[in-house]
Design an enzyme around this catalytic site. Structure first.
Site, PDB file in Angstrom:
ATOM      1  N   GLU A  83       0.851  -1.187   0.000  1.00  0.00           N
ATOM      2  CA  GLU A  83       0.000   0.000   0.000  1.00  0.00           C
ATOM      3  C   GLU A  83       0.891   1.242   0.000  1.00  0.00           C
ATOM      4  OE1 GLU A  83      -2.400   0.078   3.534  1.00  0.00           O
ATOM      5  OE2 GLU A  83      -3.610   1.766   2.822  1.00  0.00           O
ATOM      6  N   LYS A 153      -9.145   2.298  -2.934  1.00  0.00           N
ATOM      7  CA  LYS A 153      -9.504   1.678  -1.655  1.00  0.00           C
ATOM      8  C   LYS A 153     -10.885   2.128  -1.187  1.00  0.00           C
ATOM      9  CE  LYS A 153      -7.668   0.955   3.010  1.00  0.00           C
ATOM     10  NZ  LYS A 153      -6.520   1.210   3.905  1.00  0.00           N
ATOM     11  N   CYS A 186      -5.398  -3.371   2.472  1.00  0.00           N
ATOM     12  CA  CYS A 186      -5.429  -3.357   3.928  1.00  0.00           C
ATOM     13  C   CYS A 186      -6.820  -3.657   4.495  1.00  0.00           C
ATOM     14  CB  CYS A 186      -4.865  -2.040   4.431  1.00  0.00           C
ATOM     15  SG  CYS A 186      -4.389  -2.083   6.170  1.00  0.00           S
TER      16      CYS A 186
END
Length: 199
Positions: A83, A153, A186
């Site tokens: 990330e 995301k 994540c």
């Protein structure tokens, strides 16, 4: 990506027991003690590597050079980078995130894409994406692949809500050598709809 305790070498995620830990320099060609390379065979024709390194916060050019070195250091067909690998992490505020964000046609992304293609590799790369006044925590499947993809995301965590806009790309599936490749970043792992194949 797997979460690995660097002291014990134990995996923190289920379903990745086939991963094996490679010491720095072991078949990767790297001597960087901060780099961890996890590799396994998805099939007889594909080797995938999850690459962890320590980006220098804000040093886009230096981080790009390091990413190119890591691509060159392995013969893996698909490499997955962390990330926000290009900018590093964490941001003081939204303005800082915006200042380090890249447009999707940014020369650094084009350079990485071309280099990976020349090496016969596909990569998943995390970066801060600028789209007008909006900023996303994004990742792209780049390099030599049949179906590239771009993901923003969806499930921001903690103070990420102060720095990024919630993703609006939806969950798609790219393709490398006929294998489907989906991207989560994540906290996305906590939401079961994230790993459902839309096809």
């Amino acid at each position: 990506a797997a979460v690995v305790n660097r002291r014990t070498g134990r995996l923190g995620e289920r379903g990745l027991r086939s991963l094996r830990y490679l010491e720095p320099g072991d078949r990767s060609g790297s001597r960087d003690p901060l780099m961890m390379l996890l590799s396994f065979r998805r099939s007889p024709r594909m080797r995938l590597s999850c690459v962890q390194f320590s980006p220098v916060f804000g040093a886009l050019r230096a981080n790009t050079e390091r990413i190119l070195e890591l691509i060159a250091a392995t013969s893996s067909r698909l490499l997955v980078f962390p990330e926000l690998a290009l900018s590093g992490y964490c941001f003081a505020d939204r303005a800082e995130a915006h200042s380090l964000a890249l447009g999707n046609d940014d020369p650094l992304l084009v350079e990485i894409d071309r280099f990976a293609r020349a090496r016969g590799a596909a990569i998943v790369l995390g970066y801060a994406e600028r789209a007008g006044d909006r900023v996303f925590n994004s990742a792209r499947l780049l390099g030599l692949c049949e179906r590239p993809m771009h993901y923003r995301k969806a499930h921001l965590f903690g103070d990420e809500l102060d720095h990024f806009d919630p993703g609006d790309s939806g969950f798609g599936v790219g393709s490398v050598d006929g294998a489907g490749v989906g991207i989560m970043i994540c906290f996305d792992w906590a939401f079961p709809e994230a790993d459902h194949d839309p096809d």
